[in-house]
Write an enzyme that holds these catalytic residues in place. Structure first.
Site, short mmCIF file in Angstrom:
data_model
loop_
_atom_site.label_atom_id
_atom_site.label_comp_id
_atom_site.label_asym_id
_atom_site.label_seq_id
_atom_site.Cartn_x
_atom_site.Cartn_y
_atom_site.Cartn_z
N CYS A 112 -8.00 53.02 -28.85
CA CYS A 112 -8.82 52.17 -27.97
C CYS A 112 -8.24 52.09 -26.55
O CYS A 112 -8.92 51.62 -25.64
CB CYS A 112 -8.96 50.78 -28.56
SG CYS A 112 -9.49 50.82 -30.26
N HIS A 258 -10.74 45.64 -23.48
CA HIS A 258 -11.25 46.41 -24.62
C HIS A 258 -12.09 45.46 -25.48
O HIS A 258 -11.67 44.35 -25.78
CB HIS A 258 -10.07 46.98 -25.42
CG HIS A 258 -10.47 47.53 -26.73
ND1 HIS A 258 -11.57 48.35 -26.89
CD2 HIS A 258 -9.94 47.37 -27.98
CE1 HIS A 258 -11.69 48.67 -28.17
NE2 HIS A 258 -10.73 48.08 -28.84
N ASN A 288 -17.09 47.32 -31.56
CA ASN A 288 -15.90 47.95 -31.00
C ASN A 288 -16.13 49.47 -30.96
O ASN A 288 -16.22 50.11 -31.99
CB ASN A 288 -14.70 47.59 -31.89
CG ASN A 288 -13.40 48.20 -31.43
OD1 ASN A 288 -13.38 49.11 -30.59
ND2 ASN A 288 -12.31 47.73 -31.98
O1 UT7 Z 1 -9.75 48.36 -31.54
C1 UT7 Z 1 -8.92 48.00 -32.60
C2 UT7 Z 1 -8.52 46.63 -32.44
N1 UT7 Z 1 -8.88 45.88 -33.60
C3 UT7 Z 1 -8.91 44.57 -33.52
O2 UT7 Z 1 -8.70 44.01 -32.48
C4 UT7 Z 1 -9.13 43.79 -34.78
C5 UT7 Z 1 -8.21 42.58 -34.80
N2 UT7 Z 1 -8.43 41.77 -36.01
C6 UT7 Z 1 -9.53 41.05 -36.17
O3 UT7 Z 1 -10.39 41.03 -35.31
C7 UT7 Z 1 -9.66 40.22 -37.42
O4 UT7 Z 1 -8.45 40.27 -38.14
C8 UT7 Z 1 -10.84 40.68 -38.32
C9 UT7 Z 1 -12.15 40.35 -37.66
C10 UT7 Z 1 -10.72 42.16 -38.60
C11 UT7 Z 1 -10.79 39.93 -39.65
O5 UT7 Z 1 -10.81 38.52 -39.43
P1 UT7 Z 1 -9.81 37.58 -40.25
O6 UT7 Z 1 -10.05 36.20 -39.81
O7 UT7 Z 1 -8.42 38.14 -40.02
O8 UT7 Z 1 -10.32 37.77 -41.73
P2 UT7 Z 1 -9.56 38.33 -43.04
O9 UT7 Z 1 -9.44 39.81 -42.96
O10 UT7 Z 1 -8.32 37.57 -43.26
O11 UT7 Z 1 -10.62 37.98 -44.17
C12 UT7 Z 1 -10.97 36.61 -44.44
C13 UT7 Z 1 -11.98 36.59 -45.55
C14 UT7 Z 1 -11.56 37.37 -46.80
O12 UT7 Z 1 -12.03 36.65 -47.91
P3 UT7 Z 1 -11.04 35.71 -48.77
O13 UT7 Z 1 -9.93 36.62 -49.23
O14 UT7 Z 1 -10.56 34.67 -47.81
O15 UT7 Z 1 -11.92 35.20 -49.85
C15 UT7 Z 1 -12.32 38.65 -46.69
O16 UT7 Z 1 -12.57 39.25 -47.94
O17 UT7 Z 1 -13.21 37.19 -45.12
C16 UT7 Z 1 -13.62 38.19 -46.06
N3 UT7 Z 1 -14.32 39.25 -45.34
C17 UT7 Z 1 -15.65 39.25 -45.14
N4 UT7 Z 1 -16.62 38.41 -45.51
C18 UT7 Z 1 -17.88 38.70 -45.12
C19 UT7 Z 1 -13.78 40.34 -44.74
N5 UT7 Z 1 -14.75 41.05 -44.16
C20 UT7 Z 1 -15.91 40.40 -44.38
C21 UT7 Z 1 -17.25 40.65 -44.02
N6 UT7 Z 1 -18.19 39.79 -44.41
N7 UT7 Z 1 -17.60 41.73 -43.27
#
Ligand code: UT7
Length: 339
Positions: A112, A258, A288
């Protein structure tokens, strides 16, 4: 000595819009989760066009917006994580499509941060007089490396391309550039190439590495770790650029980050104590798009007439590698470009 300037911008995104609601019909997700965690409402997904094709369309738009002819371009750099092929480079394919026969062409891999890295490389070529007019492109068809069964990742990304033409002029253009990398974080955001033994069938039994190749070539990410890295890298990049150029945040009209996650951008707004309007965002519409996100945003701002000659803008990126970087530009294009 001549200064290095952005002479024109262009961008292209595929027509096909995939909304969060549409995604929710194929995987276990929903609009509310995606919007509150990321700010993304929809993304563009290619329906058959590869990276070189969308990169060339963005390039042609930038050329239309300039007085530069394809044969005047002597350097093409494509920043991409999703090239058409291992070889030739996407830049060489773009060269052929747009008829830039006098250009030296190559791709760079900086995820990115790729557009910022490409800008930096082109800047060095032009500043030292080796090249005159550079076409730099950030282009991605990330949809081809996403696991569409993995909701934690496929909802985040989109396809698109953005381009800029760099050349020289009398007025100051690119004021300051800064880049950095940390290979210790390589596994945090990753997409493997073909496993080392996949075609060595005769040797396979003797060297059984990567025996299970299922899903090997999909993008994977440690989201929370990348989030922490992103805010740190953005903060440090902005601070470094400002201190090395003797400017303050108040001197900057727009920050073009970004476009990964609105929460990351909101965090930066609070940390820097600046007006929300200082940060340009369009991730709501494109998700993204990795190396394409900054140049698409820049072109959109240019076409919307937001940028006026003399404005100082700060571009800042971060991504896989790990990589990060930014630049401060004094805008030198007369207001309002069409198309
Ligand atoms: O260009 C590359 C740069 N990338 C980034 O900048 C990404 C940086 N990271 C992020 O933006 C965040 O970490 C994410 C958006 C990727 C994820 O958000 P989070 O608050 O860290 O969520 P998580 O991965 O900890 O997931 C929380 C919950 C989980 O469920 P449980 O275990 O709490 O029951 C996931 O299974 O959300 C669930 N989950 C979803 N639910 C509905 C994960 N993806 C989804 C989804 N829809 N698409």
């Amino acid at each position: 000595m001549k200064e290095v300037q952005i002479l024109a911008t262009g961008s292209y995104v595929p027509d096909r819009i995939v909304t969060n609601d549409e995604l929710a019909t194929v995987i276990d997700t929903n609009d509310e989760w995606i919007k509150t965690r990321t700010g993304i409402g929809e993304r563009r997904i290619t329906t058959g066009e590869n990276t070189s094709s969308i990169a060339a369309k963005a390039a042609l738009k930038a050329l239309e917006n300039s007085s530069i002819k394809p044969l005047d371009i002597d350097l093409i750099i494509v920043a991409t994580t999703t090239p058409d092929c291992y070889t030739p480079s996407t830049a060489c394919i773009v060269q052929d499509i747009i008829g830039a026969a006098n250009a030296t062409c190559f791709d760079i891999s900086a995820a990115c941060s790729g557009f910022i890295y490409a800008l930096n490389i082109a800047y060095q070529f032009i500043k030292n007089g080796t090249k005159k007019n550079a076409l730099i492109i950030g282009a991605e068809t990330l949809s081809k490396i996403l696991d569409w069964n993995d909701r934690s990742i496929c909802v985040l990304f989109g396809d698109g391309a953005g381009a800029a033409i760099l050349g020289c002029g009398e007025e100051k253009g690119l004021i300051q550039i800064y880049t950095g990398s940390d290979g210790k974080g390589a596994n945090l955001l990753k997409c493997n190439a073909v496993p080392i033994d996949i075609n060595n069938k005769k040797l396979k039994e003797k060297i059984p590495q990567n025996a299970d190749n299922e899903g090997y070539h999909y993008l994977s990410m440690e989201g929370r770790e990348i989030f922490k890295f992103a805010v740190k890298a953005m903060g440090e990049t902005i601070k470094t650029l400002l201190s090395s150029s003797g400017l303050t945040i108040d001197d900057i009209k727009y920050i073009v980050p970004h476009q990964a996650n609105l929460r990351i951008i909101d965090y930066m707004i609070k940390k820097l104590k600046v007006d929300k309007k200082k940060f340009y965002t369009n991730l709501q519409y494109y998700g993204n798009t990795s190396a394409a996100s900054i140049p698409i945003a820049l072109d959109q701002m240019n076409r919307e007439g937001l940028l006026e000659k003399g404005d100082k803008i700060l571009l800042v990126g971060f991504g896989g590698g790990l990589t990060w970087g930014g630049t401060i530009i004094e805008w030198t294009i007369d207001k309002q470009i069409s198309s």
